[in-house]
Write a protein that holds these residues in place. Structure first.
Motif, PDB file in Angstrom:
ATOM      1  N   GLY A 143       0.823  -1.198   0.000  1.00 21.64           N
ATOM      2  CA  GLY A 143       0.000   0.000   0.000  1.00 21.64           C
ATOM      3  C   GLY A 143       0.856   1.247   0.000  1.00 21.64           C
ATOM      4  N   CYS A 144       0.426   2.274  -0.743  1.00 20.99           N
ATOM      5  CA  CYS A 144       1.225   3.496  -0.922  1.00 20.99           C
ATOM      6  C   CYS A 144       0.602   4.732  -0.284  1.00 20.99           C
ATOM      7  CB  CYS A 144       1.416   3.781  -2.405  1.00 20.99           C
ATOM      8  SG  CYS A 144       2.397   2.561  -3.256  1.00 20.99           S
ATOM      9  N   ASP A 145      -0.619   4.605   0.190  1.00 17.44           N
ATOM     10  CA  ASP A 145      -1.302   5.701   0.876  1.00 17.44           C
ATOM     11  C   ASP A 145      -2.248   5.057   1.880  1.00 17.44           C
ATOM     12  OD1 ASP A 145      -3.420   4.727  -0.692  1.00 17.44           O
ATOM     13  OD2 ASP A 145      -3.312   6.385  -2.113  1.00 17.44           O
ATOM     14  N   LEU A 146      -3.020   5.853   2.595  1.00 12.51           N
ATOM     15  CA  LEU A 146      -3.857   5.265   3.648  1.00 12.51           C
ATOM     16  C   LEU A 146      -4.917   4.317   3.090  1.00 12.51           C
ATOM     17  CD1 LEU A 146      -4.274   8.217   6.178  1.00 12.51           C
ATOM     18  CD2 LEU A 146      -2.714   6.269   6.285  1.00 12.51           C
ATOM     19  N   PRO A 147      -5.665   4.668   2.033  1.00 11.47           N
ATOM     20  CA  PRO A 147      -6.614   3.684   1.493  1.00 11.47           C
ATOM     21  C   PRO A 147      -5.922   2.420   0.986  1.00 11.47           C
ATOM     22  CG  PRO A 147      -7.152   5.885   0.701  1.00 11.47           C
ATOM     23  CD  PRO A 147      -5.812   5.982   1.370  1.00 11.47           C
ATOM     24  N   GLY A 148      -4.780   2.580   0.310  1.00 16.02           N
ATOM     25  CA  GLY A 148      -4.057   1.418  -0.196  1.00 16.02           C
ATOM     26  C   GLY A 148      -3.494   0.557   0.913  1.00 16.02           C
ATOM     27  N   ALA A 149      -3.028   1.190   1.985  1.00 12.64           N
ATOM     28  CA  ALA A 149      -2.498   0.431   3.117  1.00 12.64           C
ATOM     29  C   ALA A 149      -3.612  -0.372   3.788  1.00 12.64           C
ATOM     30  CB  ALA A 149      -1.838   1.373   4.112  1.00 12.64           C
ATOM     31  N   GLU A 150      -4.767   0.250   3.952  1.00 10.69           N
ATOM     32  CA  GLU A 150      -5.900  -0.465   4.554  1.00 10.69           C
ATOM     33  C   GLU A 150      -6.328  -1.631   3.680  1.00 10.69           C
ATOM     34  OE1 GLU A 150     -10.315   0.505   6.456  1.00 10.69           O
ATOM     35  OE2 GLU A 150      -9.044   2.119   5.706  1.00 10.69           O
ATOM     36  N   TRP A 151      -6.335  -1.414   2.362  1.00 13.37           N
ATOM     37  CA  TRP A 151      -6.696  -2.484   1.430  1.00 13.37           C
ATOM     38  C   TRP A 151      -5.698  -3.636   1.523  1.00 13.37           C
ATOM     39  CZ3 TRP A 151      -5.212  -5.577  -2.538  1.00 13.37           C
ATOM     40  CH2 TRP A 151      -6.215  -6.150  -3.329  1.00 13.37           C
ATOM     41  N   ALA A 152      -4.421  -3.312   1.617  1.00 10.67           N
ATOM     42  CA  ALA A 152      -3.390  -4.350   1.697  1.00 10.67           C
ATOM     43  C   ALA A 152      -3.580  -5.217   2.932  1.00 10.67           C
ATOM     44  CB  ALA A 152      -2.002  -3.705   1.709  1.00 10.67           C
ATOM     45  N   VAL A 153      -3.900  -4.594   4.053  1.00 11.96           N
ATOM     46  CA  VAL A 153      -4.125  -5.354   5.289  1.00 11.96           C
ATOM     47  C   VAL A 153      -5.317  -6.281   5.125  1.00 11.96           C
ATOM     48  CG1 VAL A 153      -4.704  -5.173   7.732  1.00 11.96           C
ATOM     49  CG2 VAL A 153      -3.058  -3.582   6.722  1.00 11.96           C
ATOM     50  N   GLU A 154      -6.388  -5.781   4.541  1.00 15.49           N
ATOM     51  CA  GLU A 154      -7.589  -6.598   4.342  1.00 15.49           C
ATOM     52  C   GLU A 154      -7.325  -7.745   3.363  1.00 15.49           C
ATOM     53  OE1 GLU A 154     -10.426  -3.748   3.023  1.00 15.49           O
ATOM     54  OE2 GLU A 154     -10.736  -2.881   5.029  1.00 15.49           O
ATOM     55  N   ALA A 155      -6.580  -7.469   2.298  1.00 17.15           N
ATOM     56  CA  ALA A 155      -6.273  -8.509   1.316  1.00 17.15           C
ATOM     57  C   ALA A 155      -5.402  -9.604   1.910  1.00 17.15           C
ATOM     58  CB  ALA A 155      -5.588  -7.889   0.098  1.00 17.15           C
ATOM     59  N   ALA A 156      -4.415  -9.215   2.727  1.00 13.15           N
ATOM     60  CA  ALA A 156      -3.554 -10.216   3.359  1.00 13.15           C
ATOM     61  C   ALA A 156      -4.347 -11.102   4.305  1.00 13.15           C
ATOM     62  CB  ALA A 156      -2.412  -9.526   4.099  1.00 13.15           C
ATOM     63  N   ALA A 157      -5.367 -10.542   4.940  1.00 10.17           N
ATOM     64  CA  ALA A 157      -6.222 -11.350   5.817  1.00 10.17           C
ATOM     65  C   ALA A 157      -7.089 -12.317   5.008  1.00 10.17           C
ATOM     66  CB  ALA A 157      -7.108 -10.434   6.662  1.00 10.17           C
ATOM     67  N   GLN A 158      -7.445 -11.919   3.795  1.00 12.43           N
ATOM     68  CA  GLN A 158      -8.350 -12.724   2.971  1.00 12.43           C
ATOM     69  C   GLN A 158      -7.628 -13.832   2.214  1.00 12.43           C
ATOM     70  OE1 GLN A 158     -10.645 -10.386   0.220  1.00 12.43           O
ATOM     71  NE2 GLN A 158     -11.592 -12.163  -0.762  1.00 12.43           N
ATOM     72  N   TYR A 159      -6.418 -13.539   1.718  1.00 16.24           N
ATOM     73  CA  TYR A 159      -5.701 -14.485   0.866  1.00 16.24           C
ATOM     74  C   TYR A 159      -4.472 -15.017   1.604  1.00 16.24           C
ATOM     75  CZ  TYR A 159      -8.520 -12.350  -2.822  1.00 16.24           C
ATOM     76  OH  TYR A 159      -9.568 -11.877  -3.583  1.00 16.24           O
ATOM     77  N   PRO A 160      -4.394 -16.329   1.820  1.00 16.31           N
ATOM     78  CA  PRO A 160      -3.285 -16.898   2.598  1.00 16.31           C
ATOM     79  C   PRO A 160      -1.908 -16.658   1.991  1.00 16.31           C
ATOM     80  CG  PRO A 160      -5.068 -18.498   2.354  1.00 16.31           C
ATOM     81  CD  PRO A 160      -5.398 -17.342   1.459  1.00 16.31           C
ATOM     82  N   ASN A 161      -1.823 -16.511   0.663  1.00 17.81           N
ATOM     83  CA  ASN A 161      -0.506 -16.375   0.039  1.00 17.81           C
ATOM     84  C   ASN A 161      -0.066 -14.929  -0.119  1.00 17.81           C
ATOM     85  OD1 ASN A 161      -2.605 -16.075  -1.777  1.00 17.81           O
ATOM     86  ND2 ASN A 161      -1.555 -17.101  -3.461  1.00 17.81           N
TER      87      ASN A 161
END
Length: 273
Positions: free
Chosen positions: A48-66
């Motif tokens: 993630g490169c900004d606050l929305p992108g960082a939040e998205w990255a955290v959510e995606a890592a929780a959703q996808y094991p890899n």
């Protein structure tokens, strides 16, 4: 689709949330992950490169094991936030996100970018970069650096603030001398599709002098698409083109390079996932 790699590798830097194209359409995250796995790219670092992108990255890592996540304020974000009086609060939110999950392994991409930001924005970039370095050290996260046209100042600020235990130079863009300087500080150098470009001989020279145990591969997708697809959107499934070119430059077999890339990713990002 490229021929699958003989062994699994990690895409060390990707933006699954960014669409590249006039219609804003590109692969969905699930599609991109599935295609990547089919050619041997079985793990991805989502950045993630900004606050929305960082939040998205955290959510995606929780959703996808890899997936694992990186969170930070891109250096080009820092001057805008500073001018608005919001840099401190944005950094506090990055710290909250970084502490929210064990799958957030990376503080990045942070660093310096003198290509898109003029001299009047450099002080804010320096302040933000130093804060991210401190955060990576305090939280024991990998620091991932964006460095564009700012080699000397990146090293100067790193030396001043103290180098974290795990350091990745994202989309390495320096010459052989800079490569050696980064490796001397313990950095992993992550090479993107640029290494396949005809006019990138200096980058291939830098790769050639980098120790095998300090090399990573990445896409920076949807950007920096490797040849022969330069100019089209990038995705993790295209990494085999970059890996095979890197193996040629290093004069080693593709399986040997894949083994090193996989082990290096585990070391660079705090273990397997």
């Amino acid at each position: 689709m490229p021929d699958p790699l003989p062994m699994s590798v990690v895409d060390a830097h990707c933006h699954l949330d960014i669409a590249d194209g006039e219609d804003g359409a590109w692969l969905s995250p699930a599609e991109a992950i599935k295609l990547a796995a089919s050619v041997g790219v079985t793990r991805i670092v989502q950045v993630g490169c900004d606050l929305p992108g960082a939040e998205w990255a955290v959510e995606a890592a929780a959703q996808y094991p890899n997936l694992i996540a990186g969170v930070a304020l891109h250096p080009n974000e820092a001057p805008k936030l500073k001018e608005a009086g919001e840099l401190g609060s944005a950094l506090a939110e990055i710290e909250r996100l970084a502490s929210s999950s064990g799958k957030v392994r990376v503080i990045g991409e942070t660093g310096l970018d003198y290509f898109r930001t003029g001299a009047d924005g450099r002080a804010a970039q320096h302040e933000s970069f130093a804060a991210h370095i401190e955060l990576a050290k305090r939280l024991d996260k990998t620091l991932m650096i964006h460095d564009r046209d700012a080699h000397d100042d990146v090293l100067r600020i790193l030396d001043r603030e103290g180098v974290p235990d795990r350091l990745v130079m994202h989309c390495f863009s320096g010459d052989t001398e800079f490569a050696r300087e980064c490796v001397n500080r313990g950095a992993y150098l992550s090479f993107a599709g640029v290494v396949t470009f005809k006019n990138a001989q200096s980058l291939r020279d830098a790769l050639a002098v980098t120790p095998l145990d300090h090399i990573l591969v990445e896409t920076d997708a949807p950007y920096l698409t490797p040849s022969p697809y330069r100019g089209k959107p990038n995705a993790s499934y295209l990494i085999p083109h970059t890996v095979r070119k890197m193996a040629d430059v290093l004069n080693i077999s593709v399986p040997e390079l894949c083994t090193a890339l996989n082990e290096n990713a585990n070391n660079a990002f705090g273990g397997p996932w």
